[in-house]
Design a protein around this motif. Sequence first.
Motif, mmCIF file in Angstrom:
data_model
loop_
_atom_site.group_PDB
_atom_site.id
_atom_site.type_symbol
_atom_site.label_atom_id
_atom_site.label_comp_id
_atom_site.label_asym_id
_atom_site.label_seq_id
_atom_site.Cartn_x
_atom_site.Cartn_y
_atom_site.Cartn_z
ATOM 1 N N THR A 1 0.869 -1.174 0.000
ATOM 2 C CA THR A 1 0.000 0.000 0.000
ATOM 3 C C THR A 1 0.911 1.230 0.000
ATOM 4 O OG1 THR A 1 -0.132 0.292 2.411
ATOM 5 C CG2 THR A 1 -1.674 -1.288 1.388
ATOM 6 N N HIS A 2 0.337 2.401 0.044
ATOM 7 C CA HIS A 2 1.163 3.600 0.039
ATOM 8 C C HIS A 2 1.953 3.768 1.332
ATOM 9 C CE1 HIS A 2 -2.494 4.840 1.997
ATOM 10 N NE2 HIS A 2 -1.993 6.007 2.310
ATOM 11 N N ILE A 3 1.540 3.107 2.430
ATOM 12 C CA ILE A 3 2.263 3.259 3.693
ATOM 13 C C ILE A 3 2.791 1.956 4.280
ATOM 14 C CG2 ILE A 3 1.100 5.400 4.324
ATOM 15 C CD1 ILE A 3 -0.583 3.734 6.320
ATOM 16 N N SER A 4 2.415 0.814 3.756
ATOM 17 C CA SER A 4 2.825 -0.457 4.349
ATOM 18 C C SER A 4 3.107 -1.519 3.292
ATOM 19 C CB SER A 4 1.720 -1.012 5.265
ATOM 20 O OG SER A 4 1.469 -0.144 6.335
ATOM 21 N N THR A 5 3.880 -2.513 3.710
ATOM 22 C CA THR A 5 4.045 -3.747 2.957
ATOM 23 C C THR A 5 3.582 -4.868 3.865
ATOM 24 O OG1 THR A 5 5.905 -2.927 1.657
ATOM 25 C CG2 THR A 5 5.702 -5.305 1.870
ATOM 26 N N VAL A 6 2.664 -5.680 3.389
ATOM 27 C CA VAL A 6 2.121 -6.786 4.162
ATOM 28 C C VAL A 6 2.574 -8.086 3.504
ATOM 29 C CG1 VAL A 6 0.011 -7.885 5.023
ATOM 30 C CG2 VAL A 6 0.116 -5.392 4.794
ATOM 31 N N ILE A 7 3.167 -8.968 4.299
ATOM 32 C CA ILE A 7 3.652 -10.249 3.801
ATOM 33 C C ILE A 7 2.837 -11.350 4.466
ATOM 34 C CG2 ILE A 7 5.637 -11.776 3.609
ATOM 35 C CD1 ILE A 7 7.321 -9.111 3.874
ATOM 36 N N ILE A 8 2.124 -12.113 3.652
ATOM 37 C CA ILE A 8 1.219 -13.145 4.151
ATOM 38 C C ILE A 8 1.854 -14.501 3.915
ATOM 39 C CG2 ILE A 8 -1.087 -14.140 3.943
ATOM 40 C CD1 ILE A 8 -1.910 -11.349 2.736
ATOM 41 N N GLY A 9 2.084 -15.238 4.986
ATOM 42 C CA GLY A 9 2.637 -16.581 4.902
ATOM 43 C C GLY A 9 1.566 -17.610 5.196
ATOM 44 N N ASP A 10 1.992 -18.858 5.344
ATOM 45 C CA ASP A 10 1.043 -19.935 5.608
ATOM 46 C C ASP A 10 0.336 -19.776 6.953
ATOM 47 O OD1 ASP A 10 1.591 -21.183 3.210
ATOM 48 O OD2 ASP A 10 3.120 -22.487 4.078
ATOM 49 N N ASP A 11 1.090 -19.356 7.984
ATOM 50 C CA ASP A 11 0.486 -19.303 9.321
ATOM 51 C C ASP A 11 0.705 -17.990 10.054
ATOM 52 O OD1 ASP A 11 3.168 -19.641 9.715
ATOM 53 O OD2 ASP A 11 2.978 -21.212 11.224
ATOM 54 N N ARG A 12 1.273 -16.984 9.372
ATOM 55 C CA ARG A 12 1.403 -15.673 10.002
ATOM 56 C C ARG A 12 1.527 -14.586 8.946
ATOM 57 N NH1 ARG A 12 7.449 -15.101 12.446
ATOM 58 N NH2 ARG A 12 8.489 -16.300 10.839
ATOM 59 N N VAL A 13 1.280 -13.371 9.406
ATOM 60 C CA VAL A 13 1.327 -12.192 8.542
ATOM 61 C C VAL A 13 2.241 -11.167 9.202
ATOM 62 C CG1 VAL A 13 -0.017 -10.307 7.532
ATOM 63 C CG2 VAL A 13 -1.012 -12.597 7.696
ATOM 64 N N LEU A 14 3.117 -10.570 8.404
ATOM 65 C CA LEU A 14 4.002 -9.515 8.881
ATOM 66 C C LEU A 14 3.658 -8.225 8.154
ATOM 67 C CD1 LEU A 14 7.389 -11.443 8.768
ATOM 68 C CD2 LEU A 14 5.842 -11.204 10.706
ATOM 69 N N LYS A 15 3.723 -7.120 8.887
ATOM 70 C CA LYS A 15 3.417 -5.823 8.289
ATOM 71 C C LYS A 15 4.573 -4.880 8.569
ATOM 72 C CE LYS A 15 -0.248 -2.347 8.256
ATOM 73 N NZ LYS A 15 -1.519 -1.987 8.889
ATOM 74 N N LEU A 16 5.067 -4.239 7.529
ATOM 75 C CA LEU A 16 6.178 -3.310 7.618
ATOM 76 C C LEU A 16 5.696 -1.928 7.204
ATOM 77 C CD1 LEU A 16 9.352 -2.880 7.792
ATOM 78 C CD2 LEU A 16 9.335 -3.256 5.321
ATOM 79 N N LYS A 17 5.920 -0.942 8.054
ATOM 80 C CA LYS A 17 5.622 0.435 7.663
ATOM 81 C C LYS A 17 6.694 0.888 6.687
ATOM 82 C CE LYS A 17 2.105 1.366 10.361
ATOM 83 N NZ LYS A 17 0.822 1.091 9.796
ATOM 84 N N ARG A 18 6.290 1.420 5.570
ATOM 85 C CA ARG A 18 7.238 1.889 4.568
ATOM 86 C C ARG A 18 7.847 3.219 5.000
ATOM 87 N NH1 ARG A 18 4.541 2.030 -0.981
ATOM 88 N NH2 ARG A 18 6.695 2.257 -1.622
ATOM 89 N N ALA A 19 9.092 3.448 4.610
ATOM 90 C CA ALA A 19 9.794 4.694 4.917
ATOM 91 C C ALA A 19 9.326 5.762 3.928
ATOM 92 C CB ALA A 19 11.296 4.484 4.815
#
Length: 86
Positions: A27-45
């Motif tokens: 998205t314009h402010i985040s990167t979301v990484i979806i795996g098999d059993d968890r999701v990670l969200k990174l705020k973009r710089a």
Amino acid sequence: MRMQDQSGIVDFLQRSVGGGQTHRIDTHISTVIIGDDRVLKLKRAVKFPYLDFSTPELRLAACEKELTLNRRAAPALYVAVRRVVR
């Protein structure tokens, strides 16, 4: 406005989710990484007139606030905030 290249961090997070395939949503402010059993969200710089995530400290504060707000409605989904460092 994008402040710094975070591609190495995104690659690391995609590998750390492990398991099978990962799916990435930007998205314009985040990167979301979806795996098999968890999701990670990174705020973009990024820095916009309405929002400033230009430093690690500002991104950490935003993540902690998001965790506090969203954990009230979905405590099992919002688990923790972690710094990504080398």
